[in-house]
Design a protein around this motif. Structure first.
Motif, PDB file in Angstrom:
ATOM      1  N   VAL A 103     -14.351  -8.381 -21.244  1.00 49.46           N
ATOM      2  CA  VAL A 103     -14.225  -9.530 -22.523  1.00 49.46           C
ATOM      3  C   VAL A 103     -16.146  -9.179 -22.665  1.00 49.46           C
ATOM      4  CG1 VAL A 103     -14.671 -11.226 -22.802  1.00 49.46           C
ATOM      5  CG2 VAL A 103     -12.681 -10.590 -21.782  1.00 49.46           C
ATOM      6  N   VAL A 119     -11.012 -14.348 -27.613  1.00 45.85           N
ATOM      7  CA  VAL A 119     -10.359 -15.124 -26.689  1.00 45.85           C
ATOM      8  C   VAL A 119     -10.785 -16.519 -26.045  1.00 45.85           C
ATOM      9  CG1 VAL A 119      -8.746 -13.138 -26.386  1.00 45.85           C
ATOM     10  CG2 VAL A 119     -10.657 -13.496 -24.612  1.00 45.85           C
ATOM     11  N   VAL A 169     -11.094 -18.203 -22.662  1.00 43.02           N
ATOM     12  CA  VAL A 169     -10.910 -17.893 -21.135  1.00 43.02           C
ATOM     13  C   VAL A 169     -11.015 -19.022 -20.161  1.00 43.02           C
ATOM     14  CG1 VAL A 169     -11.517 -16.053 -18.830  1.00 43.02           C
ATOM     15  CG2 VAL A 169     -12.217 -15.441 -21.785  1.00 43.02           C
ATOM     16  N   PHE A 186      -9.111 -18.050 -12.434  1.00 45.13           N
ATOM     17  CA  PHE A 186      -8.606 -17.422 -12.601  1.00 45.13           C
ATOM     18  C   PHE A 186      -6.681 -17.219 -11.255  1.00 45.13           C
ATOM     19  CE2 PHE A 186     -11.717 -15.240 -10.768  1.00 45.13           C
ATOM     20  CZ  PHE A 186     -11.219 -14.631  -9.471  1.00 45.13           C
ATOM     21  N   VAL A 195     -12.733  -9.750 -16.592  1.00 44.79           N
ATOM     22  CA  VAL A 195     -11.306 -10.684 -16.085  1.00 44.79           C
ATOM     23  C   VAL A 195     -10.457 -10.155 -15.632  1.00 44.79           C
ATOM     24  CG1 VAL A 195      -9.577 -12.720 -17.148  1.00 44.79           C
ATOM     25  CG2 VAL A 195     -11.937 -11.789 -18.516  1.00 44.79           C
ATOM     26  N   ALA A 242      -5.341 -10.902 -16.360  1.00 44.17           N
ATOM     27  CA  ALA A 242      -6.708 -10.988 -18.563  1.00 44.17           C
ATOM     28  C   ALA A 242      -4.991 -12.402 -18.718  1.00 44.17           C
ATOM     29  CB  ALA A 242      -7.043  -9.725 -18.642  1.00 44.17           C
ATOM     30  N   VAL A 296      -5.247 -15.342 -17.829  1.00 46.83           N
ATOM     31  CA  VAL A 296      -5.937 -15.891 -18.060  1.00 46.83           C
ATOM     32  C   VAL A 296      -6.391 -16.141 -19.465  1.00 46.83           C
ATOM     33  CG1 VAL A 296      -8.603 -16.101 -17.403  1.00 46.83           C
ATOM     34  CG2 VAL A 296      -6.441 -15.325 -15.852  1.00 46.83           C
ATOM     35  N   MET A 297      -6.706 -15.345 -20.015  1.00 47.90           N
ATOM     36  CA  MET A 297      -7.049 -15.100 -21.386  1.00 47.90           C
ATOM     37  C   MET A 297      -5.897 -15.645 -22.494  1.00 47.90           C
ATOM     38  SD  MET A 297      -8.660 -11.567 -21.832  1.00 47.90           S
ATOM     39  CE  MET A 297      -7.634 -10.588 -21.566  1.00 47.90           C
ATOM     40  N   GLY A 307     -11.328 -23.897 -21.863  1.00 50.94           N
ATOM     41  CA  GLY A 307     -11.480 -23.081 -20.467  1.00 50.94           C
ATOM     42  C   GLY A 307     -11.707 -24.118 -19.618  1.00 50.94           C
TER      43      GLY A 307
END
Length: 350
Positions: free
Chosen positions: A30, A83, A85, A89, A129, A132, A135-136, A152
């Protein structure tokens, strides 16, 4: 690329580092378009070594950006999409993830907040990321980076504090700390139906913002007034139904337990870098519920929808906007609250 790198306690440097690359099939790359500085970054600056952060770690965890590249297992995002984020994660499949506590995932971490050197943070031009797909979160076209920047971390944290506090319709909620996290907790407590929200903070400017934005009904500066007397007067002598502590100090910890009514709930959001004494003999017979811990970033889609529907607006928290190249100045402004700094927003990279 440029990034903020931890080299030891009280030693952050803005320097050139290799651009990250996709390592695993579930990764995405990203490009960071907008980021911000969090109080946790200041904790890392001074206490990173005891928190497990190693020299060479890029720090920062609150950001939005544009997908540059995705691994072969990331099928729900394509390059070019904007996105938001999550600040942490997780794998989504382990025991803790399935139990709803992804913060405890053995494969997870906060961006830039662990000793894994391949876990690089968001105060950089590009971020890898992991995991992803989960998480996104895609940003609605009608919303700007600034509209969603805080989902986030601090907005999720404030929401988590109100959720863990089990705020109900009609409750009186005391929020200790009127920083950005505390204000997000006030916003969230209102969403859960709190009737009376009382903000406690020694900073009159921050208290005035909470009043002006309508996220607090009553504000108390403990340097000039007695919060305990005021809270008892406002609750017919009982104390608050819920206390959300958003500072992380010995003083705020002790205050939380003095403001709560019997059978109430204390929700601890502050980051504690030192231990505190808990006089269990004083509190066990009061039937208190005590919740604490790292945010579970599991409500980003809901929060994005609430922002889109104009039920949440956190843009008032943005006090300063700087180019990413001036991030170290931003750190100083944020830490020292220069010009009543609330949130310092960093724009762009390459």
């Amino acid at each position: 690329m440029k990034a903020v790198v931890f080299h030891g306690n009280d030693d952050l440097r803005f320097e050139s580092v290799p651009r990250p690359r996709i390592i695993n099939a579930g990764d995405a790359l990203v490009r960071v378009t907008t980021s911000t500085i969090c109080a946790s970054d200041i904790h890392i600056k001074y206490h990173g070594e005891t928190m497990g952060v190693k020299p060479g770690n890029i720090i920062g965890h609150e950001f939005v950006g544009i997908v540059e590249q995705v691994g072969e297992q990331v099928s729900n995002f394509i390059p070019g999409e904007r996105v938001a984020v999550a600040c942490a994660f997780s794998c989504g499949e382990c025991f803790y993830c399935r139990k709803g506590f992804p913060s405890q995932c053995p494969q997870g971490s906060v961006f830039g907040g662990s000793g894994k050197l391949d876990n690089r943070g968001a105060h950089a031009e590009f971020v890898r990321v992991p995991f992803a797909s989960r998480v996104m979160h895609r940003i609605p076209d009608t919303l700007s980076d600034e509209d969603v920047l805080f989902v986030g971390d601090i907005l999720s944290t404030g929401y988590y504090g109100a959720e863990r506090g089990e705020v109900k319709a009609g409750d009186t909620v005391v929020v200790i700390g009127s920083g950005p996290v505390g204000m997000c907790a006030m916003i969230s407590a209102r969403l859960f139906g709190a009737e009376q929200i009382i903000a406690v903070d020694p900073d009159n400017y921050r208290l005035s913002v909470a009043l002006k934005q309508g996220i607090a009904n009553k504000v108390i500066n403990p340097q000039t007034d007695s919060p305990l007397k005021a809270i008892q007067k406002l609750t017919e002598g009982r104390g608050a139904d819920v206390v959300i502590e958003a500072v992380g100090s010995k003083t705020s910890f002790e205050a939380a337990f003095s403001y709560i009514r019997p059978a109430g709930t204390v929700s601890l959001l502050g980051v504690y870098t030192k231990g505190v004494d808990f006089p269990l003999n004083q509190y066990w017979r009061r039937n208190l519920a005590v919740k604490m811990g790292l945010v579970e970033v599991t409500h980003l889609d809901l929060l994005l929808e609430l922002i889109k529907d104009e039920q949440i607006n956190t843009n008032f928290l943005i006090s300063h906007v700087l180019p990413f190249s001036e991030i170290m100045q931003g750190y100083e402004m944020f830490e020292k609250r220069v010009d009543n700094a609330l949130k310092i927003v960093l724009k762009g990279g390459e």
